[in-house]
Motif scaffolding. Structure first.
Motif: not given
Length: 218
Positions: A110-112, A118-122, A147-152, A183-188
């Motif tokens: 996440g810090l990196l 992201v796929p690995t974390l998921e 995942l939140g920090v990465l924000g995808q 953090r991701i802030n997706a509409d859905r």
């Protein structure tokens, strides 16, 4: 000058020399007998963001004590070198590794801020949710936070399912997933967060409110 020295700003040269001295001191402290001193040196070395620190930090991560590995994982994240991603991902997915230690690899990723992780974390989060055991909660919280920090935005569906699942998932994991959604802030994700802030348990309601604050839509 062909040697790049005669026309360099003296202030820049002095600052560069100081940074080099600091790095050399920190590198030596990675071998200190005191565990806390080694850990603090590793974190400080990561924050220098000097690429030459990657090798020593990787060595500490792969061959050090448990505490060394945890500190080095975070330090590799701070360092920001893309070559650290496969090192951290490899440990995160290692069969038989302690979930609590894998959590630090997730924090490092996440810090990196490497989107390719992201796929690995998921995948790790999805698999972990199917198994309950010692250290699993700590791992899930760390992965959700990363995942939140990465924000995808692609992560919003998985995190939303975590927040919406009422049974079988620890409350702290659902809370971490809610903040990650903010953090991701997706509409859905808004309907999930609005529901959580109204009907979730206390921990989840607080996290959902914080998440809505992060989106600016609360």
């Amino acid at each position: 000058s062909i040697w790049g020295g005669a026309d360099r700003d003296p202030a820049w040269v002095e600052e560069s020399d100081i940074r080099l001295k600091v790095v050399n001191v920190l590198l030596r402290r990675l071998s200190a007998r005191d565990q806390e001193e080694r850990s603090q040196a590793a974190i400080a070395l990561g924050k220098t963001r000097i690429s030459a620190a990657f090798g020593p930090l990787r060595k500490m991560f792969e061959h050090g004590t448990v505490a060394d590995r945890r500190a080095a994982a975070v330090a590799l994240g701070y360092l920001g070198e893309p070559v650290a991603a496969p090192v951290l991902s490899g440990y995160l997915t290692r069969a038989g590794a302690d979930p609590a230690e894998r959590a630090y690899a997730a924090i490092g990723l996440g810090l990196l801020a490497a989107p390719e992780s992201v796929p690995t974390l998921e995948k790790v989060l999805a698999r972990s949710l199917a198994y309950r055991g010692r250290g699993i909660v700590e791992l899930e919280v760390a992965v959700a936070t990363a995942l939140g920090v990465l924000g995808q935005e692609r992560s919003a569906d998985l995190l939303g399912r975590v927040v919406a699942t009422k049974n079988g998932i620890d409350g702290s994991v659902r809370a971490a997933a809610a903040v990650a959604l903010g953090r991701i802030n997706a509409d859905r994700s808004m309907s999930i967060l609005l529901a959580a802030v109204s009907v979730g348990d206390v921990e989840l309601r607080r996290a959902a409110a914080q998440a809505l604050g992060l989106t600016g839509r609360g």
